[in-house]
Design a protein around this motif. Structure first.
Motif, mmCIF file in Angstrom:
data_model
loop_
_atom_site.group_PDB
_atom_site.id
_atom_site.type_symbol
_atom_site.label_atom_id
_atom_site.label_comp_id
_atom_site.label_asym_id
_atom_site.label_seq_id
_atom_site.Cartn_x
_atom_site.Cartn_y
_atom_site.Cartn_z
ATOM 1 N N PRO A 147 8.115 -2.807 13.028
ATOM 2 C CA PRO A 147 7.772 -3.503 11.783
ATOM 3 C C PRO A 147 8.245 -4.189 11.376
ATOM 4 C CG PRO A 147 7.016 -1.789 10.877
ATOM 5 C CD PRO A 147 8.175 -1.458 11.507
ATOM 6 N N ASN A 148 7.830 -6.099 11.627
ATOM 7 C CA ASN A 148 8.342 -7.077 9.829
ATOM 8 C C ASN A 148 7.570 -6.665 9.065
ATOM 9 O OD1 ASN A 148 5.925 -8.336 10.527
ATOM 10 N ND2 ASN A 148 6.528 -9.452 12.669
ATOM 11 N N TRP A 149 8.207 -7.541 7.830
ATOM 12 C CA TRP A 149 7.492 -7.262 6.636
ATOM 13 C C TRP A 149 5.853 -7.585 7.188
ATOM 14 C CZ3 TRP A 149 8.272 -4.202 2.731
ATOM 15 C CH2 TRP A 149 7.477 -4.769 1.465
ATOM 16 N N THR A 150 5.102 -8.202 7.378
ATOM 17 C CA THR A 150 3.935 -8.564 7.412
ATOM 18 C C THR A 150 3.464 -7.480 8.031
ATOM 19 O OG1 THR A 150 4.469 -10.820 7.845
ATOM 20 C CG2 THR A 150 2.186 -10.096 8.519
ATOM 21 N N GLU A 151 3.996 -7.197 9.272
ATOM 22 C CA GLU A 151 3.377 -5.810 9.793
ATOM 23 C C GLU A 151 3.335 -4.561 8.986
ATOM 24 O OE1 GLU A 151 4.595 -7.898 14.035
ATOM 25 O OE2 GLU A 151 5.552 -7.008 13.213
ATOM 26 N N LEU A 152 4.084 -4.537 9.056
ATOM 27 C CA LEU A 152 4.980 -2.892 7.726
ATOM 28 C C LEU A 152 3.491 -2.883 6.640
ATOM 29 C CD1 LEU A 152 6.209 -0.540 6.667
ATOM 30 C CD2 LEU A 152 7.644 -1.561 5.436
ATOM 31 N N CYS A 153 3.203 -4.298 6.460
ATOM 32 C CA CYS A 153 1.763 -4.730 4.974
ATOM 33 C C CYS A 153 0.690 -3.972 5.834
ATOM 34 C CB CYS A 153 1.737 -5.550 4.862
ATOM 35 S SG CYS A 153 3.560 -5.571 3.647
ATOM 36 N N LEU A 154 0.249 -4.427 7.232
ATOM 37 C CA LEU A 154 -0.919 -4.617 8.022
ATOM 38 C C LEU A 154 -1.060 -2.874 8.143
ATOM 39 C CD1 LEU A 154 -0.527 -7.702 9.749
ATOM 40 C CD2 LEU A 154 -2.528 -7.145 8.462
ATOM 41 N N LEU A 155 0.280 -2.464 8.465
ATOM 42 C CA LEU A 155 0.250 -0.536 8.829
ATOM 43 C C LEU A 155 -0.564 0.097 7.733
ATOM 44 C CD1 LEU A 155 3.325 -0.613 11.316
ATOM 45 C CD2 LEU A 155 0.697 -0.147 11.868
ATOM 46 N N GLY A 194 -2.202 -1.185 5.200
ATOM 47 C CA GLY A 194 -3.605 -1.415 4.380
ATOM 48 C C GLY A 194 -2.864 -2.704 4.013
ATOM 49 N N TYR A 195 -1.885 -3.168 3.030
ATOM 50 C CA TYR A 195 -1.587 -3.644 2.016
ATOM 51 C C TYR A 195 -2.172 -5.273 2.088
ATOM 52 C CZ TYR A 195 0.021 0.154 -0.414
ATOM 53 O OH TYR A 195 0.065 1.443 -1.490
ATOM 54 N N ASP A 196 -1.871 -6.130 1.424
ATOM 55 C CA ASP A 196 -1.811 -7.599 1.147
ATOM 56 C C ASP A 196 -0.927 -7.516 1.929
ATOM 57 O OD1 ASP A 196 -1.953 -10.292 1.030
ATOM 58 O OD2 ASP A 196 -2.070 -10.155 -1.451
ATOM 59 N N PRO A 197 -1.150 -8.733 3.186
ATOM 60 C CA PRO A 197 0.134 -9.106 3.905
ATOM 61 C C PRO A 197 1.103 -10.126 3.609
ATOM 62 C CG PRO A 197 -1.517 -9.870 4.858
ATOM 63 C CD PRO A 197 -1.944 -9.064 3.682
ATOM 64 N N THR A 198 0.870 -11.027 2.240
ATOM 65 C CA THR A 198 1.612 -11.506 2.066
ATOM 66 C C THR A 198 2.647 -11.198 0.774
ATOM 67 O OG1 THR A 198 -0.701 -12.400 0.030
ATOM 68 C CG2 THR A 198 -0.265 -13.488 2.340
ATOM 69 N N SER A 199 2.255 -9.444 0.357
ATOM 70 C CA SER A 199 2.961 -8.808 -0.549
ATOM 71 C C SER A 199 4.309 -8.828 -0.530
ATOM 72 C CB SER A 199 2.975 -7.695 -0.301
ATOM 73 O OG SER A 199 1.271 -6.864 -0.768
ATOM 74 N N GLU A 200 5.614 -9.419 -1.682
ATOM 75 C CA GLU A 200 6.507 -9.615 -2.213
ATOM 76 C C GLU A 200 7.153 -8.530 -1.910
ATOM 77 O OE1 GLU A 200 9.899 -11.137 -5.192
ATOM 78 O OE2 GLU A 200 7.579 -11.568 -5.625
ATOM 79 N N CYS A 201 8.411 -8.075 -0.418
ATOM 80 C CA CYS A 201 8.490 -6.856 -0.651
ATOM 81 C C CYS A 201 9.906 -6.144 -2.169
ATOM 82 C CB CYS A 201 10.371 -7.284 0.763
ATOM 83 S SG CYS A 201 11.261 -5.518 0.964
#
Length: 276
Positions: A138-146, A148-155
């Motif tokens: 996954p990219n960072w957005t997709e990891l967040c979605l997988l 269940g986190y806010d996809p705009t979260s900072e890494c």
């Protein structure tokens, strides 16, 4: 020559997804077996709404012919699917073959949001599909979605570890490679050398602008390397460097031209240098 099954969308205009995976897989002396999950007139970003043609019936019939022929596969790569019903069919295919290299690129979003036309039900279906993978990219957005986190979260490293732990609780046991993590002047890939290892990082200078199809390209290089039994960390290094070369070459073009996908000639020269 080993055969890699590649299931993702085929975009008719430009070099995105299956259109760029074909050359990349062949350049590594791997035979591609293409299963286009949908036929699109253009990619889904930058051109408005593409004209789509379902390939579901063709896909099933093509696979049946391959099975009748006795074709053998060394691995499978699954990228953009676009339909939950088709995800279910691909899940059955994974179960049938039980291949040692099962790479799933959970293509569903970027830059903090889902791609157009996808919803939470689709995220759930992709999450379930990832339970069958040996590697996910996954990219960072997709990891967040997988997770269940806010996809705009900072890494952050802490959040990365927390989300991977959440994936384990969701039944996803695959090794995790996170691509396109943007930092201060850097673009990084974070990966686990072993399933539950701490993350290692590969960094490259960040080039301004958006580059379409980077995740597709990375996963195509990686999966090809893995079916050739290249060591895992070496396979990631080759994919990371190859993607960097494609981005550097594409950066010479303006945004309008970048919509058509990455320039591949420098990357292909790099990959074929290993086959000489």
């Amino acid at each position: 020559m080993k055969t890699l099954m590649v299931a993702e969308d085929l975009t008719a205009l430009g070099q995105i997804s299956l259109a760029n995976a074909l050359g990349v897989v062949q350049a590594q002396s791997v035979r591609p077996a293409m299963l286009p999950t949908t036929l699109l007139s253009t990619q889904s970003e930058g051109f408005g709404t593409p004209v789509a043609l379902s390939t579901e019936e063709w896909l099933e019939n093509a696979l049946a012919q391959w099975l009748d022929m006795g074709e053998e596969f060394a691995g499978i790569l699954i990228g953009y699917v676009g339909q939950t019903a088709l995800i279910d069919k691909l899940s059955v295919i994974i179960d049938h073959f039980a291949l040692p290299v099962t790479v799933i690129d959970p293509v569903m979003g970027d830059r903090g949001s889902l791609y157009p036309g996808l919803d939470e039900d689709y995220v759930v279906a992709v999450r379930q599909l990832c339970q069958k993978a040996t590697v996910i990219t996954p990219n960072w957005t997709e990891l967040c979605l997988l997770a269940g986190y806010d996809p705009t979260s900072e890494c952050t490293q802490e959040l990365l570890d927390t989300m991977v732990e959440q994936l384990r609780q969701e039944g996803i046991s695959a090794r995790v490679i996170v691509t396109g993590i943007l930092g201060q002047g850097t673009s990084s890939t974070a990966y686990q050398a072993e399933k539950d290892d701490q993350f290692n990082w590969l960094m490259a200078p960040r080039i301004p602008g958006h580059f379409y199809g980077t995740g597709d390209l990375f996963s195509a290089i990686l999966a090809s390397q893995l079916v050739k039994d290249v060591p895992f960390e070496r396979a990631i290094q080759v994919a990371h460097e190859g993607l960097r070369l494609a981005i550097v070459q594409t950066a010479l073009f303006d945004e309008d031209q970048r919509r058509y996908g990455l320039q591949l000639s420098h990357l292909l020269a790099y990959l074929t240098s290993f086959e000489a």
